[in-house]
Design a protein around this motif. Sequence first.
Motif, PDB file in Angstrom:
ATOM      1  N   THR A  69       2.999  -6.548   6.308  1.00 35.28           N
ATOM      2  CA  THR A  69       3.705  -7.692   5.743  1.00 35.28           C
ATOM      3  C   THR A  69       3.533  -7.686   4.237  1.00 35.28           C
ATOM      4  N   ILE A  70       4.658  -7.730   3.536  1.00 37.23           N
ATOM      5  CA  ILE A  70       4.636  -7.811   2.072  1.00 37.23           C
ATOM      6  C   ILE A  70       4.851  -9.263   1.660  1.00 37.23           C
ATOM      7  N   SER A  71       4.141  -9.676   0.622  1.00 42.70           N
ATOM      8  CA  SER A  71       4.297 -11.038   0.104  1.00 42.70           C
ATOM      9  C   SER A  71       4.036 -11.010  -1.394  1.00 42.70           C
ATOM     10  N   ARG A  72       4.461 -12.058  -2.067  1.00 38.24           N
ATOM     11  CA  ARG A  72       4.233 -12.129  -3.511  1.00 38.24           C
ATOM     12  C   ARG A  72       3.922 -13.560  -3.903  1.00 38.24           C
ATOM     13  N   ASP A  73       3.223 -13.685  -5.020  1.00 40.79           N
ATOM     14  CA  ASP A  73       2.919 -14.979  -5.607  1.00 40.79           C
ATOM     15  C   ASP A  73       3.332 -14.908  -7.068  1.00 40.79           C
ATOM     16  N   ASN A  74       4.457 -15.498  -7.384  1.00 36.26           N
ATOM     17  CA  ASN A  74       4.975 -15.424  -8.758  1.00 36.26           C
ATOM     18  C   ASN A  74       4.188 -16.279  -9.743  1.00 36.26           C
ATOM     19  N   THR A  75       3.341 -17.155  -9.257  1.00 36.40           N
ATOM     20  CA  THR A  75       2.492 -17.932 -10.160  1.00 36.40           C
ATOM     21  C   THR A  75       1.264 -17.129 -10.576  1.00 36.40           C
ATOM     22  N   LYS A  76       0.911 -16.137  -9.767  1.00 32.95           N
ATOM     23  CA  LYS A  76      -0.263 -15.310 -10.061  1.00 32.95           C
ATOM     24  C   LYS A  76       0.104 -13.886 -10.458  1.00 32.95           C
ATOM     25  N   ASN A  77       1.385 -13.572 -10.442  1.00 37.06           N
ATOM     26  CA  ASN A  77       1.863 -12.222 -10.762  1.00 37.06           C
ATOM     27  C   ASN A  77       1.255 -11.168  -9.841  1.00 37.06           C
ATOM     28  N   THR A  78       1.248 -11.470  -8.565  1.00 43.03           N
ATOM     29  CA  THR A  78       0.684 -10.524  -7.604  1.00 43.03           C
ATOM     30  C   THR A  78       1.640 -10.265  -6.451  1.00 43.03           C
ATOM     31  N   VAL A  79       1.505  -9.084  -5.864  1.00 38.53           N
ATOM     32  CA  VAL A  79       2.214  -8.746  -4.647  1.00 38.53           C
ATOM     33  C   VAL A  79       1.203  -8.091  -3.707  1.00 38.53           C
ATOM     34  N   ASP A  80       1.194  -8.526  -2.469  1.00 42.32           N
ATOM     35  CA  ASP A  80       0.224  -8.054  -1.495  1.00 42.32           C
ATOM     36  C   ASP A  80       0.903  -7.291  -0.355  1.00 42.32           C
ATOM     37  N   LEU A  81       0.115  -6.460   0.282  1.00 38.05           N
ATOM     38  CA  LEU A  81       0.582  -5.762   1.473  1.00 38.05           C
ATOM     39  C   LEU A  81      -0.502  -5.907   2.535  1.00 38.05           C
ATOM     40  N   GLN A  82      -0.242  -6.741   3.529  1.00 31.93           N
ATOM     41  CA  GLN A  82      -1.160  -6.907   4.646  1.00 31.93           C
ATOM     42  C   GLN A  82      -0.842  -5.841   5.678  1.00 31.93           C
ATOM     43  N   MET A  83      -1.848  -5.037   6.015  1.00 28.97           N
ATOM     44  CA  MET A  83      -1.641  -3.917   6.932  1.00 28.97           C
ATOM     45  C   MET A  83      -2.512  -4.125   8.167  1.00 28.97           C
ATOM     46  N   ASN A  84      -1.877  -4.296   9.304  1.00 28.65           N
ATOM     47  CA  ASN A  84      -2.578  -4.488  10.570  1.00 28.65           C
ATOM     48  C   ASN A  84      -2.305  -3.322  11.509  1.00 28.65           C
ATOM     49  N   SER A  85      -3.120  -3.227  12.535  1.00 24.55           N
ATOM     50  CA  SER A  85      -2.955  -2.169  13.556  1.00 24.55           C
ATOM     51  C   SER A  85      -2.784  -0.805  12.907  1.00 24.55           C
ATOM     52  N   LEU A  86      -3.663  -0.516  11.978  1.00 28.55           N
ATOM     53  CA  LEU A  86      -3.539   0.733  11.219  1.00 28.55           C
ATOM     54  C   LEU A  86      -3.729   1.951  12.103  1.00 28.55           C
ATOM     55  N   LYS A  87      -3.004   3.000  11.739  1.00 28.79           N
ATOM     56  CA  LYS A  87      -3.033   4.265  12.475  1.00 28.79           C
ATOM     57  C   LYS A  87      -3.474   5.384  11.537  1.00 28.79           C
ATOM     58  N   PRO A  88      -4.009   6.457  12.065  1.00 28.32           N
ATOM     59  CA  PRO A  88      -4.396   7.575  11.185  1.00 28.32           C
ATOM     60  C   PRO A  88      -3.235   8.079  10.333  1.00 28.32           C
ATOM     61  N   GLU A  89      -2.024   8.004  10.839  1.00 24.54           N
ATOM     62  CA  GLU A  89      -0.874   8.461  10.055  1.00 24.54           C
ATOM     63  C   GLU A  89      -0.520   7.534   8.897  1.00 24.54           C
ATOM     64  N   ASP A  90      -1.193   6.396   8.791  1.00 26.55           N
ATOM     65  CA  ASP A  90      -1.017   5.519   7.628  1.00 26.55           C
ATOM     66  C   ASP A  90      -1.871   5.974   6.451  1.00 26.55           C
ATOM     67  N   THR A  91      -2.716   6.955   6.663  1.00 26.10           N
ATOM     68  CA  THR A  91      -3.577   7.459   5.595  1.00 26.10           C
ATOM     69  C   THR A  91      -2.737   8.023   4.457  1.00 26.10           C
ATOM     70  N   ALA A  92      -2.980   7.510   3.251  1.00 26.19           N
ATOM     71  CA  ALA A  92      -2.196   7.914   2.081  1.00 26.19           C
ATOM     72  C   ALA A  92      -2.726   7.173   0.855  1.00 26.19           C
ATOM     73  N   VAL A  93      -2.228   7.582  -0.291  1.00 34.31           N
ATOM     74  CA  VAL A  93      -2.400   6.778  -1.501  1.00 34.31           C
ATOM     75  C   VAL A  93      -1.226   5.806  -1.552  1.00 34.31           C
ATOM     76  N   TYR A  94      -1.543   4.533  -1.714  1.00 33.73           N
ATOM     77  CA  TYR A  94      -0.524   3.496  -1.740  1.00 33.73           C
ATOM     78  C   TYR A  94      -0.286   3.034  -3.172  1.00 33.73           C
ATOM     79  N   TYR A  95       0.994   2.943  -3.521  1.00 33.82           N
ATOM     80  CA  TYR A  95       1.393   2.562  -4.870  1.00 33.82           C
ATOM     81  C   TYR A  95       2.272   1.315  -4.833  1.00 33.82           C
ATOM     82  N   CYS A  96       2.065   0.424  -5.789  1.00 34.11           N
ATOM     83  CA  CYS A  96       3.053  -0.635  -5.971  1.00 34.11           C
ATOM     84  C   CYS A  96       3.945  -0.259  -7.160  1.00 34.11           C
ATOM     85  N   ALA A  97       5.136  -0.774  -7.131  1.00 35.77           N
ATOM     86  CA  ALA A  97       6.119  -0.427  -8.143  1.00 35.77           C
ATOM     87  C   ALA A  97       7.039  -1.617  -8.399  1.00 35.77           C
ATOM     88  N   GLN A  98       7.695  -1.579  -9.532  1.00 35.93           N
ATOM     89  CA  GLN A  98       8.483  -2.707  -9.996  1.00 35.93           C
ATOM     90  C   GLN A  98       9.841  -2.235 -10.493  1.00 35.93           C
TER      91      GLN A  98
END
Length: 124
Positions: A69-98
């Motif tokens: 689940t992706i979410s953002r808070d424009n009052t705090k200038n943040t964007v989050d990514l909640q990751m549940n039920s993780l799998k080994p194939e989710d292994t990676a370097v994660y980047y945010c971008a604008q």
Amino acid sequence: QVQLVESGGGLVQAGGSLRLSCAASGRDFSTYAMGWFRQAPGKEREFVAAISRSGGYTDYADSVKGRFTISRDNTKNTVDLQMNSLKPEDTAVYYCAQKRSFMNYAYAHLYDYWGQGTQVTVSS
């Protein structure tokens, strides 16, 4: 100059959860769409999730739908990514971008600014 700084990565067992956060410097955060991408060793960078400027629209790669689940808070200038039920194939370097426009949000080359990335490792 915009700076994006990711945090929250780490090592987790399969089935576990992690929450990534991306903090943006600079003004006008709410005028940018935000995306999360990931890159595993030997693979191309791939789209994970995106959120519109207001946060009213989100989309996900098929591989993570229902788990992330992706979410953002424009009052705090943040964007989050909640990751549940993780799998080994989710292994990676994660980047945010604008990017200014929410159009074509799945294409990495259209993003204007990138963070340095945070490592997520999921053990089986």
